[in-house]
Design a protein around this motif. Sequence first.
Motif, mmCIF file in Angstrom:
data_model
loop_
_atom_site.group_PDB
_atom_site.id
_atom_site.type_symbol
_atom_site.label_atom_id
_atom_site.label_comp_id
_atom_site.label_asym_id
_atom_site.label_seq_id
_atom_site.Cartn_x
_atom_site.Cartn_y
_atom_site.Cartn_z
ATOM 1 N N SER A 143 49.941 86.410 -49.897
ATOM 2 C CA SER A 143 50.309 85.348 -48.837
ATOM 3 C C SER A 143 49.506 84.696 -47.910
ATOM 4 O O SER A 143 49.423 83.594 -47.619
ATOM 5 C CB SER A 143 51.739 85.901 -47.977
ATOM 6 O OG SER A 143 52.284 85.118 -47.089
ATOM 7 N N ARG A 144 48.512 85.455 -47.420
ATOM 8 C CA ARG A 144 47.663 85.357 -46.624
ATOM 9 C C ARG A 144 46.717 84.299 -47.315
ATOM 10 O O ARG A 144 46.272 83.182 -46.658
ATOM 11 C CB ARG A 144 46.950 86.611 -45.803
ATOM 12 C CG ARG A 144 45.791 86.068 -44.926
ATOM 13 C CD ARG A 144 45.417 87.369 -44.095
ATOM 14 N NE ARG A 144 44.842 88.414 -44.875
ATOM 15 C CZ ARG A 144 44.509 89.476 -44.670
ATOM 16 N NH1 ARG A 144 44.590 90.026 -43.401
ATOM 17 N NH2 ARG A 144 44.112 90.580 -45.476
ATOM 18 N N VAL A 171 55.975 93.318 -41.859
ATOM 19 C CA VAL A 171 55.025 92.112 -42.119
ATOM 20 C C VAL A 171 55.198 90.993 -41.164
ATOM 21 O O VAL A 171 54.446 90.334 -40.817
ATOM 22 C CB VAL A 171 54.785 91.620 -43.685
ATOM 23 C CG1 VAL A 171 53.863 90.500 -43.791
ATOM 24 C CG2 VAL A 171 54.585 93.129 -44.337
ATOM 25 N N GLU A 172 56.479 90.561 -41.135
ATOM 26 C CA GLU A 172 56.911 89.233 -40.471
ATOM 27 C C GLU A 172 56.621 89.517 -38.886
ATOM 28 O O GLU A 172 56.363 88.539 -38.249
ATOM 29 C CB GLU A 172 58.197 88.737 -40.831
ATOM 30 C CG GLU A 172 58.374 88.375 -42.212
ATOM 31 C CD GLU A 172 59.848 87.872 -42.394
ATOM 32 O OE1 GLU A 172 60.098 87.284 -43.325
ATOM 33 O OE2 GLU A 172 60.741 88.333 -41.782
ATOM 34 N N PHE A 225 55.559 84.935 -46.936
ATOM 35 C CA PHE A 225 55.399 86.185 -47.411
ATOM 36 C C PHE A 225 56.815 86.481 -48.276
ATOM 37 O O PHE A 225 56.689 87.036 -49.316
ATOM 38 C CB PHE A 225 55.445 87.446 -46.191
ATOM 39 C CG PHE A 225 55.487 88.852 -46.863
ATOM 40 C CD1 PHE A 225 54.570 89.256 -47.726
ATOM 41 C CD2 PHE A 225 56.581 89.526 -46.378
ATOM 42 C CE1 PHE A 225 54.457 90.415 -48.154
ATOM 43 C CE2 PHE A 225 56.521 90.821 -46.642
ATOM 44 C CZ PHE A 225 55.718 91.517 -47.620
ATOM 45 N N GLU A 243 53.237 86.202 -39.702
ATOM 46 C CA GLU A 243 53.886 85.030 -40.287
ATOM 47 C C GLU A 243 53.569 83.800 -39.322
ATOM 48 O O GLU A 243 53.737 83.975 -38.202
ATOM 49 C CB GLU A 243 55.475 85.338 -40.594
ATOM 50 C CG GLU A 243 55.837 86.249 -41.594
ATOM 51 C CD GLU A 243 55.617 85.574 -42.911
ATOM 52 O OE1 GLU A 243 56.397 84.718 -43.190
ATOM 53 O OE2 GLU A 243 54.787 86.062 -43.683
ATOM 54 N N SER A 265 51.446 91.641 -52.182
ATOM 55 C CA SER A 265 52.076 90.426 -51.826
ATOM 56 C C SER A 265 51.687 89.660 -50.499
ATOM 57 O O SER A 265 51.236 88.442 -50.325
ATOM 58 C CB SER A 265 53.641 90.385 -51.771
ATOM 59 O OG SER A 265 53.970 90.883 -53.227
ATOM 60 N N ALA A 266 51.354 90.758 -49.470
ATOM 61 C CA ALA A 266 50.935 90.261 -48.197
ATOM 62 C C ALA A 266 49.613 89.521 -47.947
ATOM 63 O O ALA A 266 49.172 88.517 -47.460
ATOM 64 C CB ALA A 266 50.941 91.561 -47.172
#
Length: 689
Positions: A176-177, A69-70, A183, A7, A172-173
């Motif tokens: 997001s990227r 993820v974060e 995210f 993130e 979703s990751a």
Amino acid sequence: MSVTVREPTTGTPSRQPVKTYRPELQGLRALAVLMVVVYHVWLGRVSGGVDIFLLVSAFLLTGSFVRKVEGGKPLHLVKYWLHLFKRLLPGVVVVLLAILVATALLLPRTQWEEVFSQTWASLFYFQNWELAASSVDYYATDHSAASPLQHFWSLSIQGQVFILWPLLFAGSAVVSRFLKTRFRTVLTVVFSTLFAASLAFSAWETATNQTFAYFDTRTRLWEFALGSLLALTLPYLNFNRVLRVILGWVGFVGMLSCGIVLQVEAEFPGYIALWPLLSAACIMVAGQSGSRFGVDRVLTFKPLVRMGDNSYALYLWHWPLLVFWLVYSEQSAAGFMDGAVLIGVSILLAILTTRLVETPVRSWTWASTRRHRMGIVVAVSVALVAAPLSGWQYQVNAEEQAVASQSSEDNPGAAALEPGFEYLGTPDAALKPLISNMGGEWADYDGECKGIWEPTNPVLESCDYMGNPDTATRTIVALGDSHTQQWMSAMGPVARANNWLVILIHKPGCRYAAPTPESTPECNEFNEASKAYVMERTPDAVFTVATRTEHSSPEETLVEGYEEGVQGFLDAGISVVGIRDNPRFEFPMPECLETNGVDSPECNLPRSQVLAEESPLVALGASMPKVGTMDMSDKFCIDDICPGAIGNVYVYMDLDHLTQSYLETMLDDFGARFGQATGWASVAKIPVP
């Protein structure tokens, strides 16, 4: 399979510190499962507690993956799934093995096949779909007890979501990227869309087919999505202490009152399920209020938190214990004292299962350090159930094949009623069919209706045919409920031997007649559509069940509205055949014979107790001479007795439906009487198979 996304370091999105352990959530889970147990045992109702469990599961799952993820950590999905099922399966295995043992000891063989199929479904997390299919099957209600595996439906949905949700996180990751977007923002869009779509679908399917909707994964996804949205938005919510105390108690009261105020099992999982879920959400938002008046003071009570640690195992144990106790005690519901004992035993077994099975496997270092080791634990867990289950099924199937291979001399059925009959079969030949295979005693069709015979009215959902539509010289349309359907086991072979086509239009629980106030609106609509179907296609004959018997009673009446219902067919030149209903009993006949013996008086009831002295068909024939009538009661009742087995063949598959095996032993007689009723003189003789 792993996905890593870092993130942007633009500051934390949270206005509250992230807490990975919240004891009030364990207390909430404990309260939810205790509601489920208490409502099942004492109230015989559904509480909404399962829905809260699903919400909390999604909340915790989402928080865990978001932190990964974060934090820039790889997701390692395969490792996650193996670790998950390594944790979930040991308790499941213990309970499934106990259910199999109890089934062998306590349940009649008529329920074994159901337990077999549902054990496989529970082990591989598709029990909800198994129940969804049987929930719309009228004949699934013929069992004397509820399935001891029924509660696995929610665990199956949960397992399916535990596979789907990580894929959504991973996808979703990646998005997001690619879009260089937060995210959490992508997840919020994904779960908001899923929430809206699933809730809308759930409301629609609940209104149109609630019994299927209750077990449908798609109608429950919004509950998980709500938990995920709560996990995503909770860090941004910063209510003052007073409001959090109020929210907590509002949620607490709403949660406890749901199952009392609402008929949850009849109305869920549509929008009404927002009641318990929003109540639980209020409690989760309230969190740890820091006030001595907050509901968290109750939920963090140490015994309740410890109960939360055992909540999974408690849910696993309570339902089969209740079902088997009711079977053993021959009760329809538990009383206060035995219910209290059941709950106590369930809690004890839950604690033992958690401490002796779940916790040791979960904390087993060797099995947690490598993926292949976790895979071994999962495979062994599955094998511990699959091996004995497969062996038991193989044994039952071998017995079924042995019975199926017996000759007509071993199982003469209705032929034993012929004058001068002498039994020439094996002295120790088994009754046919094997009691564990009663579910397969319905007629075999050649396919679903097609061409001109395919209904255009969606009300006529079930239409099957027997015979050859392309070459048939006559066509018969059979109308009515399951008591019409059962006769297809005789009508089908007769039709094929005479090159006739038989079309079955039926609706469970809806006997054909003109619409009446006594019938349900759905049945009246179905019968109107059935009549229109016949009038549009003008078959040669219509076959119906014209009378209605009562369970273990000599009362028998002409079906209300029958004469008006068939008059239009007669006016159109269509032959009508009305057959007499068969006797009905208050107990499953195969189970009675298995328990008490073939010649027991408990099962072989006097004719005067189950059938009227004079058939209502006599009066029908006098008032409507154009209606052909058939009375086959001489094939079910011998002299003054109506037995459960004739000629070494079970007559009934349950309380009131005839077996295919028995009907196939009277084909020639059935064909001759049908030909007489229609006036079709030349009906081919059919030998007993």
